[in-house]
Write a protein that holds these residues in place. Structure first.
Motif, PDB file in Angstrom:
ATOM      1  N   ALA A 167       0.831  -1.209   0.000  1.00 52.37           N
ATOM      2  CA  ALA A 167       0.000   0.000   0.000  1.00 52.37           C
ATOM      3  C   ALA A 167       0.864   1.257   0.000  1.00 52.37           C
ATOM      4  N   GLU A 168       1.961   1.240   0.752  1.00 48.88           N
ATOM      5  CA  GLU A 168       2.851   2.403   0.796  1.00 48.88           C
ATOM      6  C   GLU A 168       3.551   2.608  -0.541  1.00 48.88           C
ATOM      7  N   ILE A 169       3.957   1.515  -1.179  1.00 43.80           N
ATOM      8  CA  ILE A 169       4.594   1.624  -2.494  1.00 43.80           C
ATOM      9  C   ILE A 169       3.629   2.230  -3.503  1.00 43.80           C
ATOM     10  N   LEU A 170       2.406   1.743  -3.519  1.00 38.27           N
ATOM     11  CA  LEU A 170       1.413   2.261  -4.460  1.00 38.27           C
ATOM     12  C   LEU A 170       1.135   3.736  -4.202  1.00 38.27           C
ATOM     13  N   GLN A 171       1.060   4.106  -2.939  1.00 41.39           N
ATOM     14  CA  GLN A 171       0.796   5.505  -2.617  1.00 41.39           C
ATOM     15  C   GLN A 171       1.943   6.400  -3.078  1.00 41.39           C
ATOM     16  N   ARG A 172       3.169   5.934  -2.928  1.00 46.14           N
ATOM     17  CA  ARG A 172       4.336   6.764  -3.264  1.00 46.14           C
ATOM     18  C   ARG A 172       4.564   6.891  -4.767  1.00 46.14           C
ATOM     19  N   ILE A 173       4.048   5.949  -5.548  1.00 44.79           N
ATOM     20  CA  ILE A 173       4.207   6.067  -7.004  1.00 44.79           C
ATOM     21  C   ILE A 173       2.970   6.686  -7.652  1.00 44.79           C
ATOM     22  N   GLY A 174       1.988   7.053  -6.831  1.00 48.17           N
ATOM     23  CA  GLY A 174       0.811   7.723  -7.362  1.00 48.17           C
ATOM     24  C   GLY A 174      -0.237   6.801  -7.940  1.00 48.17           C
ATOM     25  N   ALA A 175      -0.242   5.523  -7.534  1.00 46.28           N
ATOM     26  CA  ALA A 175      -1.222   4.556  -8.043  1.00 46.28           C
ATOM     27  C   ALA A 175      -2.495   4.624  -7.203  1.00 46.28           C
ATOM     28  N   SER A 176      -3.624   4.451  -7.870  1.00 45.57           N
ATOM     29  CA  SER A 176      -4.909   4.495  -7.168  1.00 45.57           C
ATOM     30  C   SER A 176      -5.384   3.111  -6.750  1.00 45.57           C
ATOM     31  N   GLU A 177      -4.783   2.064  -7.293  1.00 42.32           N
ATOM     32  CA  GLU A 177      -5.200   0.698  -6.982  1.00 42.32           C
ATOM     33  C   GLU A 177      -4.774   0.301  -5.573  1.00 42.32           C
ATOM     34  N   SER A 178      -5.438  -0.728  -5.042  1.00 45.25           N
ATOM     35  CA  SER A 178      -5.122  -1.198  -3.687  1.00 45.25           C
ATOM     36  C   SER A 178      -4.224  -2.425  -3.683  1.00 45.25           C
TER      37      SER A 178
END
Length: 334
Positions: free
Chosen positions: A141-152
């Motif tokens: 979740a942190e990786i996705l948030q830091r790369i700007g991804a909206s998926e979970s």
């Protein structure tokens, strides 16, 4: 007095000639290197003198003040580019200056392979010696948030390709590029998708593409495999595909898919559940994405591996069972 002025002028001219000659000698003579090849990284915002210090610490015998003077006199003092560089024996200060101001950086590469899972992508990133491991210790979740991804869920979101980067670039920067490339390609394919597909979103297309990726490595079969799954989705028939079951087993899978695994329900068991699994199961390549969104126009509902890398496709269960007996001698096909 006039003779003194002439003498001083001559001395000044002579001094200028000596200085120019010394600078020319500095610029054009080969620099001493401690090893055959020296690599170094110039940080963003570094001055020419600061960059020269970094270069000297890396193993190139250069005088920072002289390089700064050469850069200033040639109008290149403010043109230095950040990045990773390599120089070999025989390089001159002038060649080094040109390299620094042209941004002739040395790039490393990282490759994501079709069919890799996100776990495999992370392991390869963390094993790469030329990356800065800023994703280590972060949750998905942190990786996705830091790369700007909206998926979970990160599975399937990173396009398989070779990515070039400067030495000590960020893992997150590489992941961001791979994510953005996948988004671009899926959106483009979605815009040009076939008519009346039983897929509600680009994300569902990505899920199906990941299944196709794991089901065949043969280029000629992808669109046909895609047609089988599309046809099954249209009539509400279960996909019954082994790779989703294996993905659902996770690290407990020992390489041997048993009958009890096919009957044990998980969100990814397409033998016990109708429709697509909740997420992709791997990173699909472009051919699999296209096969999901532009499948062949067939009535096939079944396929079985022939044993040579290709598959046999059937419209009826009777024909499929005959193919299974022929090609797998009692084995199981889709």
């Amino acid at each position: 007095m006039q003779k003194l002025i002439v003498k001083l002028s001559l001395l000044a001219v002579l001094g200028l000639i000596v200085a120019i000659a010394a600078l020319g000698w500095f610029a054009l003579r080969p620099l001493d290197l401690k090893t055959e090849l020296v690599d170094f990284t110039v940080e963003r915002g570094a001055s020419m003198r600061g960059a020269a210090r970094v270069i000297r610490q890396a193993g190139v015998e250069i005088q920072p003040e002289m390089l700064a003077v050469l850069a200033r006199l040639t109008g290149k003092a403010n043109s230095i580019k950040a990045g990773s560089y390599e120089v070999t024996r025989g390089v001159t200060a002038w060649q080094l200056l040109l390299k620094l101001t042209a941004g002739d950086v040395t790039q490393r590469e990282f490759r994501i392979i079709e069919g890799w899972t996100f776990r495999q992508v992370l392991a390869a990133l963390q094993a790469h010696p030329d990356l800065r491991h800023d994703a280590a210790g972060l949750s998905s979740a942190e990786i996705l948030q830091r790369i700007g991804a909206s998926e979970s869920n990160p599975e399937g979101l990173f396009f398989p390709d070779t990515y070039l980067f400067d030495r000590q670039s960020s893992e997150l920067a590489v992941l961001r590029r791979a994510y953005q490339e996948m988004q671009r390609l899926v959106d483009t394919a979605w815009a040009g998708r076939g008519a009346n597909l039983p897929l509600k979103s680009p994300y569902e297309a990505l899920i199906l593409a990941s299944i196709i990726e794991k089901e065949t490595g043969r280029e000629d079969d992808r669109a046909l495999v895609g047609s089988v799954f599309i046809n099954r989705l249209r009539i509400g028939m279960r996909l019954q595909t082994d790779p989703t079951v294996i993905y659902g087993l996770g690290e407990s899978f020992d390489g041997n898919l048993r009958r009890r695994d096919l009957t044990s329900d998980t969100p990814y068991n397409t033998y016990t559940r109708t429709g697509l699994p909740p997420t992709p199961i791997a990173m699909p390549g472009l051919a699999s994405i296209q096969a999901a969104l532009s499948p062949a126009d067939t009535r096939y509902l079944y396929f079985v591996a022939r044993g040579d890398g290709s598959s046999h496709f059937s419209q009826s269960l009777d024909e499929h069972n005959q193919a299974v007996n022929q090609f797998q001698k009692g084995g199981k096909g889709q």
